[in-house]
Write a protein that holds these residues in place. Structure first.
Motif, short mmCIF file in Angstrom:
data_model
loop_
_atom_site.label_atom_id
_atom_site.label_comp_id
_atom_site.label_asym_id
_atom_site.label_seq_id
_atom_site.Cartn_x
_atom_site.Cartn_y
_atom_site.Cartn_z
N LYS A 294 -2.28 2.93 6.91
CA LYS A 294 -1.53 1.94 7.68
C LYS A 294 -2.46 1.05 8.51
O LYS A 294 -2.27 -0.17 8.60
CB LYS A 294 -0.55 2.64 8.61
N THR A 295 -3.47 1.66 9.11
CA THR A 295 -4.41 0.90 9.95
C THR A 295 -5.15 -0.15 9.14
O THR A 295 -5.25 -1.31 9.54
CB THR A 295 -5.42 1.86 10.61
N LEU A 296 -5.67 0.25 7.98
CA LEU A 296 -6.42 -0.68 7.15
C LEU A 296 -5.52 -1.74 6.53
O LEU A 296 -5.90 -2.91 6.42
CB LEU A 296 -7.16 0.09 6.05
N ALA A 297 -4.30 -1.35 6.14
CA ALA A 297 -3.37 -2.32 5.55
C ALA A 297 -2.98 -3.38 6.56
O ALA A 297 -2.87 -4.57 6.23
CB ALA A 297 -2.13 -1.60 5.03
N ARG A 301 -2.74 -7.62 6.67
CA ARG A 301 -1.32 -7.96 6.57
C ARG A 301 -0.70 -7.45 5.27
O ARG A 301 0.13 -8.12 4.65
CB ARG A 301 -1.12 -9.47 6.71
N GLU A 302 -1.15 -6.27 4.88
CA GLU A 302 -0.58 -5.60 3.73
C GLU A 302 0.33 -4.48 4.21
O GLU A 302 0.43 -4.21 5.40
CB GLU A 302 -1.70 -5.05 2.83
N LYS A 303 0.99 -3.82 3.29
CA LYS A 303 1.93 -2.76 3.65
C LYS A 303 1.82 -1.63 2.65
O LYS A 303 1.62 -1.87 1.47
CB LYS A 303 3.37 -3.31 3.68
N ILE A 304 1.93 -0.40 3.17
CA ILE A 304 1.94 0.74 2.26
C ILE A 304 3.32 1.38 2.28
O ILE A 304 4.06 1.28 3.26
CB ILE A 304 0.87 1.78 2.64
N SER A 335 -13.02 5.60 4.06
CA SER A 335 -12.11 4.48 3.84
C SER A 335 -12.52 3.26 4.65
O SER A 335 -12.43 2.12 4.18
CB SER A 335 -10.68 4.89 4.20
N VAL A 336 -12.99 3.50 5.88
CA VAL A 336 -13.45 2.39 6.72
C VAL A 336 -14.67 1.73 6.09
O VAL A 336 -14.79 0.49 6.07
CB VAL A 336 -13.77 2.89 8.14
N VAL A 337 -15.59 2.54 5.57
CA VAL A 337 -16.77 1.98 4.89
C VAL A 337 -16.34 1.19 3.66
O VAL A 337 -16.85 0.08 3.41
CB VAL A 337 -17.73 3.12 4.48
#
Length: 595
Positions: A294-297, A301-304, A335-337
């Motif tokens: 959720k944080t990365l999406a 402005r994407e959605k999971i 995932s952050v990398v």
């Protein structure tokens, strides 16, 4: 027929991003895959050892699961694979059913992944992703903090070169103290050197690389390769100075090649023993993974889709079980990398899986002289980011109930192990939910003069009428809290015997269940006997629909008003008319006596 493609892309999210895939996107995904592969190789080896498994199993768990998630997962940048907490939980579960180093242990690891995958997939198909919301995030933070400490402590034996065991804080500490005179200086020196290097690389290496003609982003990405530098350096040192003959534990021979796809056939007893741990691992892994996703999406402005994420993670774990791996989930740092490296789609994960496969085919012979202390140091530095005791201070200042739930979770995890910690965390989250719903915030409100707004009489200067009791309930009414409302009304009436009208302000009530309805009927009946009217205001449409399907409104002693302001004015007018009638009656009685 237009709805078919949307159903297909929801079930297979890969079709959504693959449709517009092009060369530019591929180049960005490829670069991210190279960086994540370099980062994942030492991590996968280290987390396999943390789970009590041979190093190559970590590589196996970093191939098929990545491809499976890429097909079924909805996050475009989440990187799935072995992670620290899941590996520790796997070690605790597997240690109860098999002995490390045996074939039964390997089979049990694969079965654990399969059970986790089946549970997650079933949850996704049943659309039960919302259940994760019942886990308190402070409690999960407390569990992860305690797990991080246990993970770091469990790696000290590899760092010191001693034999120690235990799965709790006390057992590990006692075991390590008993072996303290057996410390291998070469092992300790290697581990400490790697820890110092990795900690320095996070800041010092960035400053050093900053002097080169590199952007800050490029320098930051190069720093992520620091564990690989530590691996290569210690392999060279161990081979050059004969560490094997000096008592330094090495990874040793790692079988090369790709994993064989097979379906293990466990006994019923093994399934029963691993079922609950698999569910616990699934829950913790899913919460962590969805939080990262959720944080990365949100940054793009994407959605999971939380339910499809269950299917995606379930498929990844099924892939891990079928390829001889162990439970996996979405990793935060990895995932952050992946995100920062510019990954656009899950093609980056597919390319990463290919990179890991190439490493398994061609690089394993060079890992023979890799000291286990190097992998232990890598784990210790990685899990230090999980330890966050500031959650205790934050929750103490914000909510004492949250604080005690976090504290109990940390203490139980440290003293009794991760399985007890997970159970305690789940129990604490449910207990917090029940506690808060059983005692909703209820305020007596009054009119802010000059407006039509009503506010808490304890927080604002408002107009009240002694004969009118207005209560606002800031929660849906259900079996767990209806009695609390009943007690509050009767308590207020006992304090103020002038009340002739009770107005229940329903603006925050989204639902009334049958138990709460029965309580309202009892309150209405009791108030009617006392000559007090019960009124409702600002009732929401769905709640009103439910009430109309019963006989409650027909027997209501008062009325239902559209707004609180209308209800208050109507009650105030009745009070005024009642006072006027009493005044006339008193005047008539006085005139009769004088005559």
């Amino acid at each position: 027929m237009q709805f078919r493609p949307s159903i297909l892309t929801r079930s297979l999210p890969i079709l959504d991003w693959l449709r517009d895939y092009d060369g530019t996107t591929f180049s960005r995904d490829f670069l991210a895959a190279v960086i994540v592969t370099i980062m994942l190789i030492p991590q996968s080896l280290a987390y396999a050892l943390l789970a009590g498994l041979p190093a190559q199993v970590g590589l196996y768990a970093s191939m098929v699961p990545l491809v499976a998630y890429a097909v079924f997962g909805t996050s475009r940048t989440l990187s799935v694979g072995p992670v620290a907490v899941a590996s520790l939980m796997s070690a605790a579960a597997l240690g109860e059913v098999a002995v490390q180093g045996t074939g039964d242990y390997l089979v049990a690891a694969a079965v654990l992944a399969l059970l986790s995958g089946l549970f997650l997939t079933l949850m996704g198909l049943l659309r039960l992703g919302f259940l994760a919301n019942f886990l308190s995030h402070p409690v999960i933070s407390g569990f992860i903090t305690a797990s991080g400490l246990l993970i770091a402590l469990s790696q000290l034996k590899h760092l010191l070169g001693v034999s120690a065991d235990g799965d709790t804080l006390m057992k590990m500490a006692v075991s390590l103290v008993g072996e303290i005179d057996q410390v291998n200086q070469y092992t300790l020196g290697t581990g400490l050197a790697v820890i110092i290097f990795l900690l320095w690389s996070r800041r010092g290496a960035v400053r050093l690389l900053g002097r080169l003609p590199l952007s800050s982003h490029a320098a930051s990405m190069l720093v992520k390769a620091a564990p690989v530098v530590g691996v290569i350096a210690t392999i060279v040192v161990a081979a050059s100075f004969g560490f094997e003959g000096r008592g330094v534990a090495l990874v040793g021979e790692i079988p090369g090649g790709l994993p064989e796809l097979s379906l293990p056939w466990p006994s019923l007893a093994l399934v029963e023993a691993l079922l609950v741990p698999a569910i616990m691992i699934s829950i913790i892994g899913y919460v962590e993974s969805v939080s990262v996703g959720k944080t990365l999406a949100a940054k793009r402005r994407e959605k999971i889709d939380v339910n499809q994420e269950l299917v995606g993670l379930g498929a990844a774990n099924l892939g891990a079980g079928l390829s001889g791996g162990f439970p996996v989930t979405g990793g935060f740092s990895r995932s952050v990398v992946n995100f920062d490296a510019g990954a656009v789609t899950q093609m980056a994960s597919i390319l990463t899986a290919i990179g890991i496969a190439l490493a398994a085919l061609f690089l394993t012979p060079y890992l023979y002289y890799l000291p286990k202390a190097t992998l232990a140091a890598t784990i210790i530095v990685a899990v230090l980011t999980l330890v966050d005791f500031s959650i205790l201070r934050k929750t103490w200042n914000f909510s004492r109930s949250d604080f005690f739930a976090v504290l109990v979770t940390i203490v139980v995890t440290l003293l009794f192990g991760v399985e007890a910690g997970v159970s305690c965390g789940v129990g604490a989250s449910i207990a917090l939910f029940l506690f808060r719903t059983s005692k909703p915030h209820i305020a007596e409100v009054g009119l802010v003069e000059g407006t039509e707004h009503f506010r808490n009489i304890r927080r604002h200067k408002v107009l009240t009428v002694p004969e009118i009791l207005t209560i606002r309930v800031d929660e849906s009414l259900m079996f767990s809290n209806a009695a609390f409302l009943e007690e509050r009304i009767y308590g207020d009436l006992a304090v103020n015997r002038q009340v002739r009208h009770v107005i229940l302000m329903c603006s925050a009530i989204n639902e009334i269940d049958w138990s709460a309805l029965e309580v309202l009927e009892a309150v209405n009946h009791r108030l009617d006997e006392l000559g007090i009217g019960l009124h409702l205001s600002e009732v929401k449409g769905p709640v009103m629909d439910s009430l109309k399907r019963t006989g409650f409104l027909a027997h209501l002693s008062g009325k239902v008003y559209l707004t609180q302001f209308q209800a208050f004015n109507a009650a105030r007018a009745q009070v005024a008319r009642g006072s006027a009638s009493r005044d006339l009656a008193a005047a008539a009685a006085a005139g009769s006596e004088s005559a």
